[in-house]
Motif scaffolding. Structure first.
Motif, PDB file in Angstrom:
ATOM      1  N   ASP A  94     -53.633  43.731  29.107  1.00 15.32           N
ATOM      2  CA  ASP A  94     -53.488  44.866  28.202  1.00 15.32           C
ATOM      3  C   ASP A  94     -52.583  45.947  28.786  1.00 15.32           C
ATOM      4  O   ASP A  94     -51.957  46.705  28.040  1.00 15.32           O
ATOM      5  CB  ASP A  94     -54.871  45.451  27.892  1.00 15.32           C
ATOM      6  CG  ASP A  94     -55.765  44.436  27.202  1.00 15.32           C
ATOM      7  OD1 ASP A  94     -55.328  43.861  26.182  1.00 15.32           O
ATOM      8  OD2 ASP A  94     -56.882  44.194  27.679  1.00 15.32           O
ATOM      9  N   GLU A  95     -52.523  46.002  30.122  1.00 13.58           N
ATOM     10  CA  GLU A  95     -51.692  47.003  30.798  1.00 13.58           C
ATOM     11  C   GLU A  95     -51.424  46.500  32.210  1.00 13.58           C
ATOM     12  O   GLU A  95     -52.333  46.012  32.890  1.00 13.58           O
ATOM     13  CB  GLU A  95     -52.423  48.355  30.839  1.00 13.58           C
ATOM     14  CG  GLU A  95     -51.586  49.514  31.333  1.00 13.58           C
ATOM     15  CD  GLU A  95     -52.319  50.860  31.227  1.00 13.58           C
ATOM     16  OE1 GLU A  95     -51.646  51.893  31.145  1.00 13.58           O
ATOM     17  OE2 GLU A  95     -53.570  50.858  31.249  1.00 13.58           O
ATOM     18  N   ILE A  96     -50.157  46.593  32.662  1.00 19.14           N
ATOM     19  CA  ILE A  96     -49.756  46.078  33.969  1.00 19.14           C
ATOM     20  C   ILE A  96     -48.960  47.153  34.698  1.00 19.14           C
ATOM     21  O   ILE A  96     -48.024  47.727  34.134  1.00 19.14           O
ATOM     22  CB  ILE A  96     -48.871  44.818  33.823  1.00 19.14           C
ATOM     23  CG1 ILE A  96     -49.564  43.750  32.976  1.00 19.14           C
ATOM     24  CG2 ILE A  96     -48.492  44.257  35.192  1.00 19.14           C
ATOM     25  CD1 ILE A  96     -48.648  42.595  32.587  1.00 19.14           C
ATOM     26  N   ASP A  97     -49.334  47.418  35.971  1.00 22.35           N
ATOM     27  CA  ASP A  97     -48.583  48.421  36.732  1.00 22.35           C
ATOM     28  C   ASP A  97     -47.581  47.742  37.675  1.00 22.35           C
ATOM     29  O   ASP A  97     -47.437  46.516  37.697  1.00 22.35           O
ATOM     30  CB  ASP A  97     -49.528  49.373  37.475  1.00 22.35           C
ATOM     31  CG  ASP A  97     -50.258  48.738  38.653  1.00 22.35           C
ATOM     32  OD1 ASP A  97     -49.936  47.599  39.048  1.00 22.35           O
ATOM     33  OD2 ASP A  97     -51.168  49.408  39.203  1.00 22.35           O
ATOM     34  N   PHE A 123     -52.169  33.213  40.432  1.00 25.63           N
ATOM     35  CA  PHE A 123     -52.515  33.803  39.144  1.00 25.63           C
ATOM     36  C   PHE A 123     -51.293  34.496  38.575  1.00 25.63           C
ATOM     37  O   PHE A 123     -50.680  35.356  39.231  1.00 25.63           O
ATOM     38  CB  PHE A 123     -53.663  34.794  39.314  1.00 25.63           C
ATOM     39  CG  PHE A 123     -54.128  35.433  38.025  1.00 25.63           C
ATOM     40  CD1 PHE A 123     -54.507  34.667  36.946  1.00 25.63           C
ATOM     41  CD2 PHE A 123     -54.190  36.812  37.913  1.00 25.63           C
ATOM     42  CE1 PHE A 123     -54.944  35.259  35.762  1.00 25.63           C
ATOM     43  CE2 PHE A 123     -54.622  37.419  36.744  1.00 25.63           C
ATOM     44  CZ  PHE A 123     -54.993  36.638  35.668  1.00 25.63           C
ATOM     45  N   VAL A 124     -50.931  34.124  37.342  1.00 26.06           N
ATOM     46  CA  VAL A 124     -49.705  34.599  36.707  1.00 26.06           C
ATOM     47  C   VAL A 124     -50.050  35.313  35.406  1.00 26.06           C
ATOM     48  O   VAL A 124     -50.812  34.797  34.583  1.00 26.06           O
ATOM     49  CB  VAL A 124     -48.748  33.420  36.423  1.00 26.06           C
ATOM     50  CG1 VAL A 124     -47.509  33.896  35.669  1.00 26.06           C
ATOM     51  CG2 VAL A 124     -48.348  32.736  37.725  1.00 26.06           C
ATOM     52  N   LEU A 125     -49.464  36.485  35.223  1.00 29.64           N
ATOM     53  CA  LEU A 125     -49.632  37.239  33.986  1.00 29.64           C
ATOM     54  C   LEU A 125     -48.466  36.961  33.042  1.00 29.64           C
ATOM     55  O   LEU A 125     -47.324  36.784  33.488  1.00 29.64           O
ATOM     56  CB  LEU A 125     -49.685  38.744  34.280  1.00 29.64           C
ATOM     57  CG  LEU A 125     -50.834  39.235  35.157  1.00 29.64           C
ATOM     58  CD1 LEU A 125     -50.619  40.705  35.521  1.00 29.64           C
ATOM     59  CD2 LEU A 125     -52.166  39.049  34.441  1.00 29.64           C
ATOM     60  N   VAL A 126     -48.750  36.915  31.757  1.00 28.28           N
ATOM     61  CA  VAL A 126     -47.701  36.783  30.745  1.00 28.28           C
ATOM     62  C   VAL A 126     -47.879  37.923  29.749  1.00 28.28           C
ATOM     63  O   VAL A 126     -48.992  38.194  29.301  1.00 28.28           O
ATOM     64  CB  VAL A 126     -47.748  35.421  30.028  1.00 28.28           C
ATOM     65  CG1 VAL A 126     -47.211  34.327  30.910  1.00 28.28           C
ATOM     66  CG2 VAL A 126     -49.150  35.064  29.561  1.00 28.28           C
ATOM     67  N   ALA A 127     -46.785  38.583  29.409  1.00 25.25           N
ATOM     68  CA  ALA A 127     -46.901  39.775  28.567  1.00 25.25           C
ATOM     69  C   ALA A 127     -45.556  40.135  27.954  1.00 25.25           C
ATOM     70  O   ALA A 127     -44.502  39.698  28.426  1.00 25.25           O
ATOM     71  CB  ALA A 127     -47.417  40.951  29.392  1.00 25.25           C
ATOM     72  N   LEU A 217     -54.866  40.353  42.218  1.00 19.71           N
ATOM     73  CA  LEU A 217     -55.023  38.958  41.809  1.00 19.71           C
ATOM     74  C   LEU A 217     -53.700  38.300  41.412  1.00 19.71           C
ATOM     75  O   LEU A 217     -53.454  37.146  41.754  1.00 19.71           O
ATOM     76  CB  LEU A 217     -56.018  38.855  40.648  1.00 19.71           C
ATOM     77  CG  LEU A 217     -57.482  39.135  40.999  1.00 19.71           C
ATOM     78  CD1 LEU A 217     -58.342  39.128  39.737  1.00 19.71           C
ATOM     79  CD2 LEU A 217     -57.998  38.089  41.983  1.00 19.71           C
ATOM     80  N   ALA A 218     -52.856  39.002  40.688  1.00 19.62           N
ATOM     81  CA  ALA A 218     -51.622  38.397  40.173  1.00 19.62           C
ATOM     82  C   ALA A 218     -50.516  38.437  41.226  1.00 19.62           C
ATOM     83  O   ALA A 218     -50.290  39.455  41.871  1.00 19.62           O
ATOM     84  CB  ALA A 218     -51.163  39.116  38.910  1.00 19.62           C
ATOM     85  N   SER A 219     -49.832  37.312  41.374  1.00 14.23           N
ATOM     86  CA  SER A 219     -48.676  37.253  42.266  1.00 14.23           C
ATOM     87  C   SER A 219     -47.368  37.303  41.494  1.00 14.23           C
ATOM     88  O   SER A 219     -46.308  37.560  42.067  1.00 14.23           O
ATOM     89  CB  SER A 219     -48.720  35.983  43.111  1.00 14.23           C
ATOM     90  OG  SER A 219     -48.718  34.830  42.277  1.00 14.23           O
ATOM     91  N   LEU A 220     -47.443  37.047  40.188  1.00 14.04           N
ATOM     92  CA  LEU A 220     -46.242  37.002  39.361  1.00 14.04           C
ATOM     93  C   LEU A 220     -46.583  37.458  37.952  1.00 14.04           C
ATOM     94  O   LEU A 220     -47.673  37.157  37.446  1.00 14.04           O
ATOM     95  CB  LEU A 220     -45.693  35.567  39.316  1.00 14.04           C
ATOM     96  CG  LEU A 220     -44.404  35.322  38.529  1.00 14.04           C
ATOM     97  CD1 LEU A 220     -43.213  35.910  39.270  1.00 14.04           C
ATOM     98  CD2 LEU A 220     -44.200  33.828  38.292  1.00 14.04           C
ATOM     99  N   ALA A 221     -45.663  38.190  37.324  1.00 10.91           N
ATOM    100  CA  ALA A 221     -45.780  38.540  35.907  1.00 10.91           C
ATOM    101  C   ALA A 221     -44.525  38.063  35.193  1.00 10.91           C
ATOM    102  O   ALA A 221     -43.403  38.315  35.660  1.00 10.91           O
ATOM    103  CB  ALA A 221     -45.963  40.041  35.716  1.00 10.91           C
ATOM    104  N   VAL A 229     -36.380  37.383  29.241  1.00 13.96           N
ATOM    105  CA  VAL A 229     -37.603  37.138  30.000  1.00 13.96           C
ATOM    106  C   VAL A 229     -37.317  37.378  31.483  1.00 13.96           C
ATOM    107  O   VAL A 229     -36.344  36.857  32.039  1.00 13.96           O
ATOM    108  CB  VAL A 229     -38.111  35.697  29.781  1.00 13.96           C
ATOM    109  CG1 VAL A 229     -39.345  35.438  30.630  1.00 13.96           C
ATOM    110  CG2 VAL A 229     -38.423  35.468  28.304  1.00 13.96           C
ATOM    111  N   ARG A 230     -38.178  38.172  32.107  1.00 19.30           N
ATOM    112  CA  ARG A 230     -38.049  38.470  33.544  1.00 19.30           C
ATOM    113  C   ARG A 230     -39.282  37.995  34.293  1.00 19.30           C
ATOM    114  O   ARG A 230     -40.386  37.999  33.756  1.00 19.30           O
ATOM    115  CB  ARG A 230     -37.903  39.975  33.779  1.00 19.30           C
ATOM    116  CG  ARG A 230     -36.649  40.609  33.222  1.00 19.30           C
ATOM    117  CD  ARG A 230     -36.650  42.100  33.516  1.00 19.30           C
ATOM    118  NE  ARG A 230     -37.678  42.817  32.740  1.00 19.30           N
ATOM    119  CZ  ARG A 230     -38.219  43.978  33.091  1.00 19.30           C
ATOM    120  NH1 ARG A 230     -37.870  44.549  34.241  1.00 19.30           N
ATOM    121  NH2 ARG A 230     -39.109  44.558  32.335  1.00 19.30           N
ATOM    122  N   GLU A 231     -39.084  37.611  35.543  1.00 23.78           N
ATOM    123  CA  GLU A 231     -40.188  37.339  36.467  1.00 23.78           C
ATOM    124  C   GLU A 231     -40.305  38.520  37.413  1.00 23.78           C
ATOM    125  O   GLU A 231     -39.359  38.868  38.105  1.00 23.78           O
ATOM    126  CB  GLU A 231     -39.951  36.048  37.247  1.00 23.78           C
ATOM    127  CG  GLU A 231     -40.054  34.787  36.427  1.00 23.78           C
ATOM    128  CD  GLU A 231     -40.093  33.533  37.285  1.00 23.78           C
ATOM    129  OE1 GLU A 231     -39.972  33.659  38.542  1.00 23.78           O
ATOM    130  OE2 GLU A 231     -40.241  32.434  36.721  1.00 23.78           O
TER     131      GLU A 231
END
Length: 237
Positions: A94-97, A123-127, A217-221, A229-231
């Protein structure tokens, strides 16, 4: 810069989801959260599975809704009982810093989502880019999942620490319940100077079954915006 329409946001989510699906390899055990962007990954995974690219891959869902989506697309569904360590976890936020810490739980599956995230080696976030935030709490309340017997004292506790908790309700006005029968208090702390410190305070309180601060927890978004699309990798240190 105009405000993104729902159709544009959906297209961005799909672009991020398609990119995330490319991270899955044959033979992996893959955890999937409940977020709308995570659900958008499923059709792309199904297409790769039908092409024979994901032989031996199993998917561990964080919620019944995701399990049903996987089965509808003919993908193999497993559980943490059989795969307690996952090769990869994919979920929305919902929100990523800037540290890739995030707020989750808008869909109400925050406890199971965190269990799956912690079980994943990666753990990868997608947004979509609209989820990026200079500081957690700026754009989204922090969901706190509470055991029913502790609801009144926990509401008081969260008020005392500045959370301004609001009980999440269903459309019919009754309290929303998680799959475990717990209540959710959405806490408007405002921008958080130290999300990790708040997470520790919430973790230490009896009666709080879980909360939506996902720290470290996340290593990549994988983030989709008007420029593509960016990593985004977690900063070193």
């Amino acid at each position: 810069m105009h405000e993104a329409t729902q159709m544009e946001i959906k297209a961005l989510k799909q672009a991020a989801a398609s990119h995330a699906a490319s991270l899955v390899a044959a033979g992996m055990a893959v955890g999937l959260g409940h977020g709308s962007t995570a659900v958008a990954v499923v059709p792309a995974l199904a297409e790769r599975y039908r092409r024979g690219e994901l032989a031996g891959t199993v998917f561990v869902p964080a919620a019944h809704f995701m399990a049903e989506a996987l089965r509808r697309h003919g993908l193999p569904v497993g559980s943490l009982d059989d795969w307690p360590v996952l090769d990869l976890g994919i979920d929305g936020a919902d929100e990523i810093d800037g540290n890739l810490d995030c707020v989750k739980g808008g869909g109400g599956a925050l406890l199971y989502e965190k269990i799956v995230a912690q079980a994943a080696r990666r753990f990868v976030l997608v947004a979509d880019a609209g989820k990026l935030s200079p500081r957690l709490g700026t754009r989204h309340a922090v969901p706190v999942e509470v055991t029913p017997v502790a609801l009144a004292p926990t509401t008081g506790f969260l008020n005392e620490i500045g959370g301004n908790p609001a009980l999440r309700l269903r459309p019919d006005g009754d309290p929303m319940r998680t799959e475990r029968g717990n209540a959710i208090l959405d806490c408007a702390f405002g921008p958080l100077a130290d999300p990790a410190a708040l997470a520790a305070v919430l973790d230490a309180r009896a009666g709080i079954a879980g909360h939506g601060l996902f720290i470290g927890l996340a290593s990549l978004a994988i983030v989709a915006g008007p420029d593509g699309v960016r990593e985004l990798a977690r900063p070193a240190g």
